[in-house]
Design a protein around this motif. Structure first.
Motif, PDB file in Angstrom:
ATOM      1  N   GLN A   6       0.825  -1.204   0.000  1.00  0.00           N
ATOM      2  CA  GLN A   6       0.000   0.000   0.000  1.00  0.00           C
ATOM      3  C   GLN A   6       0.862   1.258   0.000  1.00  0.00           C
ATOM      4  O   GLN A   6       0.560   2.232  -0.693  1.00  0.00           O
ATOM      5  N   LEU A   7       1.928   1.226   0.766  1.00  0.00           N
ATOM      6  CA  LEU A   7       2.851   2.364   0.795  1.00  0.00           C
ATOM      7  C   LEU A   7       3.480   2.575  -0.579  1.00  0.00           C
ATOM      8  O   LEU A   7       3.532   3.696  -1.087  1.00  0.00           O
ATOM      9  N   ALA A   8       3.940   1.500  -1.198  1.00  0.00           N
ATOM     10  CA  ALA A   8       4.556   1.586  -2.526  1.00  0.00           C
ATOM     11  C   ALA A   8       3.548   2.104  -3.555  1.00  0.00           C
ATOM     12  O   ALA A   8       3.883   2.943  -4.399  1.00  0.00           O
ATOM     13  N   ALA A   9       2.313   1.608  -3.485  1.00  0.00           N
ATOM     14  CA  ALA A   9       1.283   2.078  -4.417  1.00  0.00           C
ATOM     15  C   ALA A   9       0.995   3.558  -4.212  1.00  0.00           C
ATOM     16  O   ALA A   9       0.821   4.311  -5.179  1.00  0.00           O
ATOM     17  N   GLY A  10       0.953   3.996  -2.956  1.00  0.00           N
ATOM     18  CA  GLY A  10       0.719   5.413  -2.662  1.00  0.00           C
ATOM     19  C   GLY A  10       1.837   6.297  -3.168  1.00  0.00           C
ATOM     20  O   GLY A  10       1.602   7.352  -3.756  1.00  0.00           O
ATOM     21  N   VAL A  11       3.071   5.871  -2.964  1.00  0.00           N
ATOM     22  CA  VAL A  11       4.231   6.632  -3.444  1.00  0.00           C
ATOM     23  C   VAL A  11       4.220   6.689  -4.974  1.00  0.00           C
ATOM     24  O   VAL A  11       4.434   7.758  -5.569  1.00  0.00           O
ATOM     25  N   ALA A  12       3.954   5.553  -5.621  1.00  0.00           N
ATOM     26  CA  ALA A  12       3.906   5.519  -7.091  1.00  0.00           C
ATOM     27  C   ALA A  12       2.820   6.450  -7.609  1.00  0.00           C
ATOM     28  O   ALA A  12       3.026   7.176  -8.599  1.00  0.00           O
ATOM     29  N   HIS A  13       1.674   6.464  -6.950  1.00  0.00           N
ATOM     30  CA  HIS A  13       0.577   7.345  -7.375  1.00  0.00           C
ATOM     31  C   HIS A  13       0.993   8.810  -7.272  1.00  0.00           C
ATOM     32  O   HIS A  13       0.737   9.600  -8.181  1.00  0.00           O
TER      33      HIS A  13
END
Length: 88
Positions: A6-13
């Motif tokens: 979730q953290l990685a997805a948030g950063v990528a977004h």
């Protein structure tokens, strides 16, 4: 593990949103700059119609010298292409 995903997805977004915003603004800026480059071509054509030693011709030469038009005419189109393409 789910928290890391979730953290990685948030950063990528967040990164993708910023890149898309910059790319959009570069596209707008490129269109504005292309309009200015066309205007510069009209001015250069008109300059040739002026008597060489007239006050208007001298003013145009002085403004052109100060503006260093080589950079925008040659470099700007390439800079925009590379900047926009690198964000894709």
């Amino acid at each position: 593990m789910l928290a890391i995903e979730q953290l990685a997805a948030g950063v990528a977004h967040e990164i993708n949103s910023s890149v898309a915003w910059i790319q959009s603004n570069l596209g707008s800026l490129e269109r504005y700059m292309n309009d200015r480059l066309e205007l510069m071509q009209v001015y250069e054509h008109t300059e040739k119609l002026l008597p060489p030693n007239s006050l208007a011709a001298r003013a145009v030469r002085a403004a052109k010298s100060k503006a260093n038009l080589r950079f925008p005419k040659v470099d700007f189109p390439a800079l925009f292409r590379v900047s926009i393409a690198s964000g894709a």
